[in-house]
Scaffold this motif. Sequence first.
Motif, mmCIF file in Angstrom:
data_model
loop_
_atom_site.group_PDB
_atom_site.id
_atom_site.type_symbol
_atom_site.label_atom_id
_atom_site.label_comp_id
_atom_site.label_asym_id
_atom_site.label_seq_id
_atom_site.Cartn_x
_atom_site.Cartn_y
_atom_site.Cartn_z
ATOM 1 N N GLY A 104 0.790 -1.233 0.000
ATOM 2 C CA GLY A 104 0.000 0.000 0.000
ATOM 3 C C GLY A 104 0.815 1.273 0.000
ATOM 4 N N PHE A 105 2.121 1.176 -0.296
ATOM 5 C CA PHE A 105 2.941 2.393 -0.350
ATOM 6 C C PHE A 105 2.477 3.281 -1.495
ATOM 7 N N ASN A 106 2.183 4.541 -1.172
ATOM 8 C CA ASN A 106 1.730 5.508 -2.170
ATOM 9 C C ASN A 106 2.734 6.641 -2.216
ATOM 10 N N ILE A 107 3.456 6.739 -3.325
ATOM 11 C CA ILE A 107 4.529 7.723 -3.429
ATOM 12 C C ILE A 107 4.001 9.157 -3.410
ATOM 13 N N ASP A 108 2.728 9.366 -3.757
ATOM 14 C CA ASP A 108 2.153 10.709 -3.755
ATOM 15 C C ASP A 108 1.518 11.083 -2.419
ATOM 16 N N SER A 109 1.474 10.135 -1.510
ATOM 17 C CA SER A 109 0.909 10.424 -0.192
ATOM 18 C C SER A 109 1.922 11.218 0.633
ATOM 19 N N PRO A 110 1.544 12.387 1.155
ATOM 20 C CA PRO A 110 2.492 13.206 1.929
ATOM 21 C C PRO A 110 3.063 12.428 3.115
ATOM 22 N N ARG A 111 4.341 12.639 3.374
ATOM 23 C CA ARG A 111 4.978 11.966 4.513
ATOM 24 C C ARG A 111 4.517 12.564 5.835
ATOM 25 N N TRP A 112 4.075 13.817 5.784
ATOM 26 C CA TRP A 112 3.648 14.501 7.002
ATOM 27 C C TRP A 112 2.231 15.042 6.806
ATOM 28 N N ASP A 113 1.508 15.182 7.888
ATOM 29 C CA ASP A 113 0.123 15.634 7.864
ATOM 30 C C ASP A 113 0.036 17.061 7.322
ATOM 31 N N GLN A 114 -0.556 17.211 6.130
ATOM 32 C CA GLN A 114 -0.630 18.521 5.483
ATOM 33 C C GLN A 114 -1.767 19.394 6.002
ATOM 34 N N SER A 115 -2.534 18.886 6.958
ATOM 35 C CA SER A 115 -3.598 19.709 7.556
ATOM 36 C C SER A 115 -3.064 20.540 8.715
ATOM 37 N N THR A 116 -1.797 20.300 9.114
ATOM 38 C CA THR A 116 -1.189 21.068 10.201
ATOM 39 C C THR A 116 -0.017 21.887 9.678
ATOM 40 N N PHE A 117 0.269 22.993 10.346
ATOM 41 C CA PHE A 117 1.389 23.847 9.929
ATOM 42 C C PHE A 117 2.711 23.103 10.059
ATOM 43 N N VAL A 118 2.889 22.370 11.167
ATOM 44 C CA VAL A 118 4.143 21.641 11.395
ATOM 45 C C VAL A 118 4.368 20.590 10.302
ATOM 46 N N GLY A 119 3.297 19.901 9.915
ATOM 47 C CA GLY A 119 3.410 18.912 8.855
ATOM 48 C C GLY A 119 3.800 19.548 7.533
ATOM 49 N N ARG A 120 3.171 20.680 7.229
ATOM 50 C CA ARG A 120 3.505 21.388 5.976
ATOM 51 C C ARG A 120 4.930 21.944 6.036
ATOM 52 N N LEU A 121 5.350 22.404 7.225
ATOM 53 C CA LEU A 121 6.706 22.936 7.381
ATOM 54 C C LEU A 121 7.743 21.863 7.085
ATOM 55 N N LYS A 122 7.546 20.664 7.613
ATOM 56 C CA LYS A 122 8.467 19.558 7.347
ATOM 57 C C LYS A 122 8.486 19.216 5.859
ATOM 58 N N HIS A 123 7.304 19.251 5.242
ATOM 59 C CA HIS A 123 7.193 18.956 3.808
ATOM 60 C C HIS A 123 7.995 19.958 2.983
#
Length: 326
Positions: free
Chosen positions: A11-30
């Motif tokens: 089930g590995f999805n290469i387009d699935s974000p590694r970090w939660d994009q609904s949070t600022f911290v997740g987007r920051l890491k991205h």
Amino acid sequence: TYTKMATVSLGFNIDSPRWDQSTFVGRLKHFFNITDPRTVLVPEEELDRAKALVEGCRAGLVPPGSSQEQLLYAKKLYDSAFHPDSGEKMNFIGRMSFQVPGGMAITGCMLQFYRTVPAVVFWQWVNQSFNAFVNYTNRNAASPISLRQIGVAYVTATGAALATAVGLNLYTKRAPPLLARWVPFAAVAAANCVNIPMMRQQEIINGITVTDENNNELGRSRRAAVKGIAQVVLSRITMAAPGMIILPIIMERLEKFTFMQRIRVLHGPLQVLLCGGFLLFMVPAACALFPQRCSLALADLEVDLRDSITAKHGDKVPYVYFNKGL
């Protein structure tokens, strides 16, 4: 030469974000990941291999023996160099990974050479040329823009920056020195308010594609375009603000020391390096302010589009989604 891997079958999805994009911290890491300035040094051939690997993985086919870490690194390179909508390789200067090296050199020079009108004019022109590349590169690919429109946007934004910079530069001649040091930021902020909307005017005129939660196209919305562009403008101003507001205060105090007065020739390089320090954090932080996949409530759409969606889907689509660009 290609075969399915265990990581894909699990089930590995290469387009699935590694970090939660609904949070600022997740987007920051991205964005720390994809704006990494080190990717600027990656050879074109390696970028092309990364794209092939990502596209192969999307199809469920990857080279045998590839690890998940290799796939994630390939995705990092792909995100840093290829447009998210079109998949085309972006020009070198316009990539967000070039924002730190390109921005630190230009911003440092704008902050250093702010006293004379010719210097102000030259460095504001250089900055707006750089911004034009970045804005064009990161536009919504589904909304083409003509060379004439690009030219008008470039001239208008450059004019706004120069008018602000030169006007305020003359106005602050008798003001405290620190105010004069803040003139470049005022010019950059004013230009961003003009440059980005002008460069992406086709999106405002014709709207951009909006989708449902599952990426099914629903139509085109001008209001979505306005929201996305407004967020990008705010992000760009935020990106520049700390370095261009705090650094002048630092330099103002440093220049009072005797040792700094003896090494005036190094003030420019010092400001460039300090700008790089600010931008290293502020580029991903500003990009992370708002979700890349922006949303808009159905009730806020144009009446005709809202009625069309409601007629087809009833109340099953409370929000629409779109790529706001960078």
